[in-house]
Scaffold this motif. Structure first.
Motif, PDB file in Angstrom:
ATOM      1  N   ASP A  41      27.492  37.435  11.578  1.00 52.52           N
ATOM      2  CA  ASP A  41      27.309  38.845  11.234  1.00 52.52           C
ATOM      3  C   ASP A  41      28.654  39.514  10.971  1.00 52.52           C
ATOM      4  N   THR A  42      29.646  39.196  11.788  1.00 55.78           N
ATOM      5  CA  THR A  42      30.978  39.784  11.643  1.00 55.78           C
ATOM      6  C   THR A  42      31.617  39.406  10.318  1.00 55.78           C
ATOM      7  N   VAL A  43      31.617  38.127   9.966  1.00 53.66           N
ATOM      8  CA  VAL A  43      32.296  37.716   8.735  1.00 53.66           C
ATOM      9  C   VAL A  43      31.577  38.255   7.498  1.00 53.66           C
ATOM     10  N   VAL A  44      30.256  38.266   7.502  1.00 52.38           N
ATOM     11  CA  VAL A  44      29.514  38.784   6.346  1.00 52.38           C
ATOM     12  C   VAL A  44      29.777  40.280   6.181  1.00 52.38           C
ATOM     13  N   ASN A  45      29.594  41.050   7.228  1.00 52.58           N
ATOM     14  CA  ASN A  45      29.741  42.502   7.103  1.00 52.58           C
ATOM     15  C   ASN A  45      31.194  42.929   6.883  1.00 52.58           C
ATOM     16  N   ALA A  46      32.156  42.220   7.461  1.00 51.63           N
ATOM     17  CA  ALA A  46      33.568  42.535   7.197  1.00 51.63           C
ATOM     18  C   ALA A  46      33.876  42.314   5.724  1.00 51.63           C
ATOM     19  N   MET A  49      32.373  45.101   3.626  1.00 46.81           N
ATOM     20  CA  MET A  49      33.144  46.333   3.761  1.00 46.81           C
ATOM     21  C   MET A  49      34.473  46.229   2.999  1.00 46.81           C
ATOM     22  N   GLU A  50      35.147  45.086   3.082  1.00 44.02           N
ATOM     23  CA  GLU A  50      36.404  44.894   2.360  1.00 44.02           C
ATOM     24  C   GLU A  50      36.202  45.000   0.847  1.00 44.02           C
ATOM     25  N   GLN A  51      35.050  44.555   0.383  1.00 38.04           N
ATOM     26  CA  GLN A  51      34.742  44.626  -1.052  1.00 38.04           C
ATOM     27  C   GLN A  51      34.269  46.016  -1.470  1.00 38.04           C
ATOM     28  N   LYS A  52      34.094  46.899  -0.481  1.00 36.19           N
ATOM     29  CA  LYS A  52      33.627  48.273  -0.721  1.00 36.19           C
ATOM     30  C   LYS A  52      32.233  48.310  -1.360  1.00 36.19           C
ATOM     31  N   VAL A  53      31.382  47.384  -0.922  1.00 35.68           N
ATOM     32  CA  VAL A  53      30.002  47.356  -1.407  1.00 35.68           C
ATOM     33  C   VAL A  53      29.016  47.635  -0.269  1.00 35.68           C
ATOM     34  N   LEU A  54      29.544  48.081   0.870  1.00 38.08           N
ATOM     35  CA  LEU A  54      28.699  48.424   2.009  1.00 38.08           C
ATOM     36  C   LEU A  54      29.200  49.712   2.627  1.00 38.08           C
ATOM     37  N   ASP A  55      28.330  50.690   2.679  1.00 35.27           N
ATOM     38  CA  ASP A  55      28.603  51.948   3.358  1.00 35.27           C
ATOM     39  C   ASP A  55      27.407  52.177   4.279  1.00 35.27           C
TER      40      ASP A  55
END
Length: 149
Positions: A41-46, A49-55
């Protein structure tokens, strides 16, 4: 069901270091299996977020986990550093299958590897919707070909 072979570090497109904690170890002196899913979960969501496709608060779509799995090959224990590798093995209309390899320290073979499937749904209705264009483009950058699977 056949057991998969551990993948090499070179099979993954993105990496994130995760520090193990004393509390991650169980009574058998290795990291408890539930912690591995937290690392997925951590690696996917990080990465998202780094790609700026999750808010988390504003995205019109939400990725819901519909499937996970993990194969374990060797132990990880505190104070190891986990190097989590990420790749995309399948892109659908509204879904994505991530594959994660967990490497202990400088290990070249996965200590554990698994998968994580998100289905993207409309935030309000919870009905499946197509992957947003920006997300799809980002996912394509870490997607592997069928030959690499």
């Amino acid at each position: 069901m056949s057991r998969p072979a551990p993948k090499a570090r070179s099979a993954y497109r993105y990496f994130r270091d995760i520090t193990t904690r004393w509390m991650d170890n169980d009574v058998y002196a290795h990291v408890n299996n539930v912690v591995y899913y937290s690392w997925f979960d951590t690696v996917v969501n990080a990465w998202l977020m780094e790609q700026k496709v999750l808010d988390f608060g504003c995205s019109p779509s939400v990725g819901l986990v519909v499937e996970t799995g993990c194969s374990y090959f060797s132990s990880i224990a505190f104070p190891d550093i986990v190097r989590a590798g990420l790749r995309v093995s399948h892109l659908g209309t509204s879904s994505v299958r991530y594959e994660v390899g967990l490497f202990a320290n400088d290990g070249q073979q996965a200590a554990a590897q698994g998968h994580f499937v998100h289905v993207y749904v409309d935030r309000a209705t919870r009905r499946p919707m197509p992957l947003p264009v920006e997300l799809r483009l980002a996912l394509e950058a870490i997607e592997v070909s069928h030959e690499e699977l």
